[in-house]
Scaffold this motif. Structure first.
Motif, PDB file in Angstrom:
ATOM      1  N   ILE A  55       0.841  -1.199   0.000  1.00 44.31           N
ATOM      2  CA  ILE A  55       0.000   0.000   0.000  1.00 44.31           C
ATOM      3  C   ILE A  55       0.879   1.254   0.000  1.00 44.31           C
ATOM      4  CG2 ILE A  55      -1.632   1.365   1.371  1.00 44.31           C
ATOM      5  CD1 ILE A  55      -2.862  -1.278   2.310  1.00 44.31           C
TER       6      ILE A  55
ATOM      7  N   SER B  50       2.428   1.611  -3.481  1.00 47.77           N
ATOM      8  CA  SER B  50       1.468   2.055  -4.492  1.00 47.77           C
ATOM      9  C   SER B  50       1.060   3.509  -4.284  1.00 47.77           C
ATOM     10  CB  SER B  50       0.220   1.166  -4.456  1.00 47.77           C
ATOM     11  OG  SER B  50       0.554  -0.187  -4.715  1.00 47.77           O
ATOM     12  N   THR B  51       1.019   3.935  -3.019  1.00 45.67           N
ATOM     13  CA  THR B  51       0.557   5.288  -2.704  1.00 45.67           C
ATOM     14  C   THR B  51       1.666   6.328  -2.840  1.00 45.67           C
ATOM     15  OG1 THR B  51      -1.038   4.349  -1.140  1.00 45.67           O
ATOM     16  CG2 THR B  51      -0.580   6.715  -0.967  1.00 45.67           C
TER      17      THR B  51
END
Length: 305
Positions: A123, A126-127
């Motif tokens: 996460i 990806s962020t």
């Protein structure tokens, strides 16, 4: 150590010792959270480092906002509070969704939280992207002062030491001087009896786990003052943090402080005279040797038989 004069060795030990204090503060803040989660609750939280990363990324993002709107000198204190709050909220949610089903099953908590750590790393990747990012520090945290002509002490290091001392005092007051801390200790010692006298043990578990995660968030904010942040930053400290908690005594705050200080100082000084890996190996061998003689850690909990 050959080739250095005694004065040079003294200066090196002082400089590396203060460098070790910066590492000590991050380790201590991480280990305080683990001492609550692992020492008090028996949960092996392998995702604890990712809660530190939450705090670090929160601080980095707030520093960018502060730089855009021109209040860089004021944002950091708020960043610490928000980092704690976000990590606390995420920890509260994780305990409700997953951890509460795994109490008394330490191997399952290890596997589940290890999987959680991989999910959280993806996460973050990806962020925020795979590259490491750094926070822009306030001007008052930049620079250093010189107690002697040969020794430089960074101001940001002094600040995070003060932060660690404040958080440690807060944890002590929470655990041993508050009604909630009494409920936590009662639940740990005898969950059935604690429930029988009216303590909401499920709520105690949830808030205690979230508190440990929130302290890791503060550790992440402190970490941004000494290094850059990436998706896997938390994994660099999780092993050392568990080592601190186990070596100091799983339920002892004093042991956690002493263990974090000793490990950080040993690694910092040894890594100057050896390679980084050899410094870590030497420290680990010393810890293993001591644990063979004192398997309960430096400060064992006193139990009523």
């Amino acid at each position: 150590m050959f080739g250095y004069s005694m004065a040079e060795i003294g200066n090196i030990v002082v400089m590396q010792g203060f460098s070790g204090l910066s590492m000590f503060t991050v380790l201590l803040l991480m280990a305080l959270g683990l001492a609550i989660i692992f020492g008090q609750m028996g949960v092996i939280n392998m995702a604890h480092g990712e809660f530190m990363t939450i705090g670090a990324y929160t601080t980095v993002m707030l520093s960018k906002v502060a730089a855009t709107y021109g209040f860089t000198n004021y944002y950091f204190i708020f960043a610490i509070l928000i980092a704690f709050g976000l990590a606390f909220i995420v920890g509260y949610f994780i305990e409700f969704v997953m951890i509460r089903h795994l109490y008394k099953r330490p191997l399952d908590t290890l596997l589940a939280t290890w999987g959680l750590s991989l999910v959280m790393q993806q996460i973050f990747r990806s962020t925020f992207g795979a590259k490491e990012v750094s926070a822009e520090l306030p001007e008052w945290m930049l620079g250093s002062f010189q107690p002697t002509p040969d020794i430089d002490i960074p101001i940001n290091g002094v600040f995070v030491m003060g932060l660690a001392a404040l958080v440690t005092f807060g944890v002590y007051m929470f655990m041993f001087k508050s009604r909630w801390g009494l409920r936590v200790r009662a639940t740990v010692q005898n969950r059935t009896m604690a429930g029988a006298v009216g303590i909401n043990t499920a709520k105690v578990d949830r808030v205690t786990f979230a508190l440990g995660c929130g302290i890791a968030g503060i550790a992440g904010a402190a970490f941004t003052t000494i290094a850059s942040t990436g998706p896997t930053t938390g994994t660099l400290y999780i092993v050392d943090s568990f080592m601190v908690v186990v070596f100091g005594g799983a339920a002892s705050i004093v042991g956690t402080i002493a263990s974090a200080f000793g490990i950080a100082q040993a690694q910092s000084v040894l890594q100057f005279f050896m390679t980084s890996s050899m410094g870590k190996v030497s420290t680990l061998l010393a810890i293993v040797t001591i644990l063979m003689m004192k398997p309960e850690g430096l400060f064992a909990s006193k139990l009523r038989k």
